[in-house]
Scaffold this motif. Structure first.
Motif, PDB file in Angstrom:
ATOM      1  N   GLN A  88      78.078   7.993   4.308  1.00 23.92           N
ATOM      2  CA  GLN A  88      76.462   6.456   4.066  1.00 23.92           C
ATOM      3  C   GLN A  88      75.713   6.588   3.554  1.00 23.92           C
ATOM      4  OE1 GLN A  88      77.767   3.585   6.380  1.00 23.92           O
ATOM      5  NE2 GLN A  88      79.419   5.240   6.428  1.00 23.92           N
ATOM      6  N   HIS A  89      76.058   5.387   2.500  1.00 20.12           N
ATOM      7  CA  HIS A  89      74.195   5.354   1.940  1.00 20.12           C
ATOM      8  C   HIS A  89      73.833   4.505   1.966  1.00 20.12           C
ATOM      9  CE1 HIS A  89      76.717   8.731  -0.824  1.00 20.12           C
ATOM     10  NE2 HIS A  89      77.498   8.472  -0.778  1.00 20.12           N
ATOM     11  N   THR A  90      72.257   4.161   1.332  1.00 25.31           N
ATOM     12  CA  THR A  90      71.674   2.517   2.174  1.00 25.31           C
ATOM     13  C   THR A  90      71.065   3.475   0.604  1.00 25.31           C
ATOM     14  OG1 THR A  90      70.846   3.486   4.239  1.00 25.31           O
ATOM     15  CG2 THR A  90      69.829   2.329   2.615  1.00 25.31           C
ATOM     16  N   GLN A  91      71.201   1.555   0.308  1.00 24.52           N
ATOM     17  CA  GLN A  91      70.564   0.998  -1.318  1.00 24.52           C
ATOM     18  C   GLN A  91      69.475   0.001  -0.858  1.00 24.52           C
ATOM     19  OE1 GLN A  91      74.529  -0.829  -3.502  1.00 24.52           O
ATOM     20  NE2 GLN A  91      73.880   1.606  -3.798  1.00 24.52           N
ATOM     21  N   THR A  92      68.908  -0.591  -2.049  1.00 30.46           N
ATOM     22  CA  THR A  92      68.071  -2.112  -1.927  1.00 30.46           C
ATOM     23  C   THR A  92      68.467  -2.123  -3.038  1.00 30.46           C
ATOM     24  OG1 THR A  92      66.448  -0.805  -0.649  1.00 30.46           O
ATOM     25  CG2 THR A  92      66.279  -2.979  -1.412  1.00 30.46           C
ATOM     26  N   VAL A  93      68.521  -3.787  -3.620  1.00 29.61           N
ATOM     27  CA  VAL A  93      69.010  -4.028  -4.303  1.00 29.61           C
ATOM     28  C   VAL A  93      68.752  -5.180  -4.988  1.00 29.61           C
ATOM     29  CG1 VAL A  93      71.364  -2.477  -4.986  1.00 29.61           C
ATOM     30  CG2 VAL A  93      71.307  -5.066  -3.440  1.00 29.61           C
ATOM     31  N   THR A  94      68.300  -6.198  -5.656  1.00 30.38           N
ATOM     32  CA  THR A  94      68.213  -7.036  -6.656  1.00 30.38           C
ATOM     33  C   THR A  94      68.888  -7.925  -7.435  1.00 30.38           C
ATOM     34  OG1 THR A  94      65.669  -6.395  -6.027  1.00 30.38           O
ATOM     35  CG2 THR A  94      66.087  -8.968  -7.373  1.00 30.38           C
ATOM     36  N   PHE A  95      69.102  -9.408  -6.557  1.00 30.82           N
ATOM     37  CA  PHE A  95      70.281  -9.728  -8.002  1.00 30.82           C
ATOM     38  C   PHE A  95      70.434 -11.512  -7.770  1.00 30.82           C
ATOM     39  CE2 PHE A  95      72.807  -8.739  -3.735  1.00 30.82           C
ATOM     40  CZ  PHE A  95      72.906  -9.782  -3.468  1.00 30.82           C
ATOM     41  N   GLN A  96      70.326 -11.852  -9.300  1.00 29.08           N
ATOM     42  CA  GLN A  96      70.353 -12.877  -8.547  1.00 29.08           C
ATOM     43  C   GLN A  96      71.267 -14.081  -8.427  1.00 29.08           C
ATOM     44  OE1 GLN A  96      67.806 -15.099 -10.447  1.00 29.08           O
ATOM     45  NE2 GLN A  96      66.364 -13.544 -11.173  1.00 29.08           N
ATOM     46  N   SER A  97      71.642 -15.056  -7.688  1.00 27.05           N
ATOM     47  CA  SER A  97      72.131 -15.915  -6.682  1.00 27.05           C
ATOM     48  C   SER A  97      72.061 -17.356  -7.508  1.00 27.05           C
ATOM     49  CB  SER A  97      72.208 -15.741  -5.514  1.00 27.05           C
ATOM     50  OG  SER A  97      71.214 -16.260  -5.001  1.00 27.05           O
ATOM     51  N   GLY A 114      81.913  10.907 -11.326  1.00 26.01           N
ATOM     52  CA  GLY A 114      82.441  11.867 -13.431  1.00 26.01           C
ATOM     53  C   GLY A 114      82.175  10.990 -15.160  1.00 26.01           C
ATOM     54  N   PHE A 115      82.280   9.385 -14.572  1.00 21.04           N
ATOM     55  CA  PHE A 115      81.740   8.441 -16.207  1.00 21.04           C
ATOM     56  C   PHE A 115      80.667   7.564 -15.246  1.00 21.04           C
ATOM     57  CE2 PHE A 115      86.048  10.006 -15.966  1.00 21.04           C
ATOM     58  CZ  PHE A 115      86.657  10.655 -17.092  1.00 21.04           C
ATOM     59  N   ALA A 116      80.595   6.659 -15.166  1.00 26.16           N
ATOM     60  CA  ALA A 116      79.314   5.803 -15.186  1.00 26.16           C
ATOM     61  C   ALA A 116      78.368   6.297 -13.779  1.00 26.16           C
ATOM     62  CB  ALA A 116      79.967   4.703 -15.411  1.00 26.16           C
ATOM     63  N   GLY A 117      79.418   6.441 -12.819  1.00 24.57           N
ATOM     64  CA  GLY A 117      79.326   6.523 -11.710  1.00 24.57           C
ATOM     65  C   GLY A 117      78.251   5.579 -10.620  1.00 24.57           C
ATOM     66  N   THR A 118      78.237   3.984 -10.716  1.00 24.54           N
ATOM     67  CA  THR A 118      77.917   3.118 -10.117  1.00 24.54           C
ATOM     68  C   THR A 118      77.995   3.384  -8.591  1.00 24.54           C
ATOM     69  OG1 THR A 118      78.174   1.687 -12.133  1.00 24.54           O
ATOM     70  CG2 THR A 118      77.876   1.031  -9.733  1.00 24.54           C
ATOM     71  N   GLU A 119      77.208   3.272  -7.641  1.00 28.08           N
ATOM     72  CA  GLU A 119      77.816   3.746  -6.083  1.00 28.08           C
ATOM     73  C   GLU A 119      77.664   2.543  -5.532  1.00 28.08           C
ATOM     74  OE1 GLU A 119      74.316   5.945  -4.283  1.00 28.08           O
ATOM     75  OE2 GLU A 119      75.685   7.434  -5.096  1.00 28.08           O
ATOM     76  N   ALA A 120      79.110   1.495  -6.295  1.00 29.50           N
ATOM     77  CA  ALA A 120      79.300   0.009  -5.191  1.00 29.50           C
ATOM     78  C   ALA A 120      79.984   0.438  -4.402  1.00 29.50           C
ATOM     79  CB  ALA A 120      80.712   0.077  -6.072  1.00 29.50           C
ATOM     80  N   LEU A 121      79.288   0.199  -3.198  1.00 31.53           N
ATOM     81  CA  LEU A 121      79.586   0.312  -1.583  1.00 31.53           C
ATOM     82  C   LEU A 121      79.878  -0.303  -1.515  1.00 31.53           C
ATOM     83  CD1 LEU A 121      76.256   1.479   0.089  1.00 31.53           C
ATOM     84  CD2 LEU A 121      77.206   2.505  -1.100  1.00 31.53           C
ATOM     85  N   PRO A 146      75.722  -2.270  -7.406  1.00 34.53           N
ATOM     86  CA  PRO A 146      73.808  -1.934  -7.636  1.00 34.53           C
ATOM     87  C   PRO A 146      74.023  -1.581  -9.501  1.00 34.53           C
ATOM     88  CG  PRO A 146      74.944   0.048  -7.269  1.00 34.53           C
ATOM     89  CD  PRO A 146      75.720  -1.500  -6.932  1.00 34.53           C
ATOM     90  N   GLY A 147      73.441  -2.378 -10.112  1.00 33.47           N
ATOM     91  CA  GLY A 147      72.962  -2.129 -11.638  1.00 33.47           C
ATOM     92  C   GLY A 147      73.233  -3.594 -12.355  1.00 33.47           C
ATOM     93  N   ASP A 148      74.358  -4.488 -11.615  1.00 31.78           N
ATOM     94  CA  ASP A 148      74.343  -5.940 -12.418  1.00 31.78           C
ATOM     95  C   ASP A 148      72.708  -7.010 -11.871  1.00 31.78           C
ATOM     96  OD1 ASP A 148      77.011  -5.023 -12.177  1.00 31.78           O
ATOM     97  OD2 ASP A 148      78.544  -6.524 -11.905  1.00 31.78           O
ATOM     98  N   THR A 149      72.588  -8.077 -12.640  1.00 33.26           N
ATOM     99  CA  THR A 149      71.689  -8.779 -12.713  1.00 33.26           C
ATOM    100  C   THR A 149      72.158  -9.460 -12.225  1.00 33.26           C
ATOM    101  OG1 THR A 149      70.853  -7.944 -14.873  1.00 33.26           O
ATOM    102  CG2 THR A 149      70.641 -10.360 -14.483  1.00 33.26           C
ATOM    103  N   LYS A 150      73.548 -10.263 -12.140  1.00 29.13           N
ATOM    104  CA  LYS A 150      74.251 -11.141 -11.845  1.00 29.13           C
ATOM    105  C   LYS A 150      75.049 -11.196 -10.037  1.00 29.13           C
ATOM    106  CE  LYS A 150      74.330 -14.259 -15.467  1.00 29.13           C
ATOM    107  NZ  LYS A 150      74.983 -15.243 -16.231  1.00 29.13           N
ATOM    108  N   GLY A 151      74.936 -11.697  -9.233  1.00 28.06           N
ATOM    109  CA  GLY A 151      75.027 -11.658  -8.003  1.00 28.06           C
ATOM    110  C   GLY A 151      76.703 -11.170  -8.178  1.00 28.06           C
ATOM    111  N   GLY A 152      77.609 -11.745  -8.947  1.00 29.81           N
ATOM    112  CA  GLY A 152      78.630 -11.901  -9.266  1.00 29.81           C
ATOM    113  C   GLY A 152      79.734 -11.344  -8.344  1.00 29.81           C
ATOM    114  N   ARG A 153      79.203  -9.722  -8.541  1.00 27.46           N
ATOM    115  CA  ARG A 153      80.312  -8.824  -7.646  1.00 27.46           C
ATOM    116  C   ARG A 153      79.856  -8.381  -6.384  1.00 27.46           C
ATOM    117  NH1 ARG A 153      81.452  -4.917 -12.401  1.00 27.46           N
ATOM    118  NH2 ARG A 153      80.051  -4.140 -12.500  1.00 27.46           N
ATOM    119  N   TYR A 154      78.726  -9.348  -6.247  1.00 26.84           N
ATOM    120  CA  TYR A 154      78.290  -8.433  -4.250  1.00 26.84           C
ATOM    121  C   TYR A 154      79.081  -9.598  -4.019  1.00 26.84           C
ATOM    122  CZ  TYR A 154      74.467  -5.958  -6.288  1.00 26.84           C
ATOM    123  OH  TYR A 154      73.636  -5.143  -6.252  1.00 26.84           O
TER     124      TYR A 154
END
Length: 199
Positions: free
Chosen positions: A83-92, A150-157, A177-185
């Motif tokens: 399990q991983h925990t992340q706090t993220v901010t994005f535009q909706s 091994g590449f970008a390593g984005t921790e998409a949960l 995480p890392g996306d400015t917009k929330g379309g992929r949340y």
């Protein structure tokens, strides 16, 4: 009149005229056929890619994995993977949002499903992408190169909680995480399909 004309014309000429009329008819129908083919079929709620019924709070893993179909509950996602925990901010559409999510990484879940990458193709994994399907028919895509450490390593949960509240009823939420917009949340994830682009 028709029989009179038929008697006056040779058989090859009659055949040529009939074929020409048939060709005109086919050409006139082409726009209609193209429009029908281009119109996507509606994806019923509660199905993965419009094909397989899913239960609320469950995720189907499909595509280039072994076996080719696996089903996981939110409880499985919480218990069977790190399990991983992340706090993220994005535009909706309602403005900026900040949330804390907990769950396994999409990479860990897919790796455990044993992707069938080709050993005879250099970096075959980089030809792959995960298509994320939601209960309302929404879809989004992350490439394997984005989520592979091994590449970008984005921790998409595939998050099982949001701000400490369980997502067992509505299903997990994908984070990006890392996306400015929330379309992929993607909320209410019902399926993840691993697909290979190209030949």
């Amino acid at each position: 009149m028709v029989s009179y004309l038929a008697r006056r014309m040779s058989r090859p000429r009659v055949v040529a005229i009939v074929l020409a009329l048939a060709a005109i008819l086919v050409v006139s129908l082409l726009p209609t056929w193209r429009a029908e083919a281009a119109t996507p079929a509606a994806t019923p709620a509660g199905t993965a890619a419009g094909l397989i019924p899913t239960l609320p709070g469950r995720v189907l893993l499909l595509g280039r994995i072994t076996p080719h179909l696996q089903q996981l509950s939110v409880a499985d996602l919480a218990a069977k993977y790190p399990q991983h925990t992340q706090t993220v901010t994005f535009q909706s559409g309602a403005g900026p949002q900040t949330h804390t999510y907990t769950g396994p990484t999409l990479y860990d879940v897919l790796q455990a499903a044993k992707p069938t990458f080709r050993s005879d193709v250099k970096n075959d994994a980089l030809r792959y992408a995960a298509v994320i399907h939601a209960s309302d028919g929404y879809e989004s895509v992350l490439s394997w190169g984005e989520i592979d450490p091994g590449f970008a390593g984005t921790e998409a949960l595939l998050a099982v909680t949001q701000d400490g509240v369980s997502l067992a009823k509505e299903g997990p939420r994908l984070t990006a995480p890392g996306d400015t917009k929330g379309g992929r949340y993607v909320s209410g994830v019902t399926a993840v399909t691993l697909v290979r682009a190209g030949l």
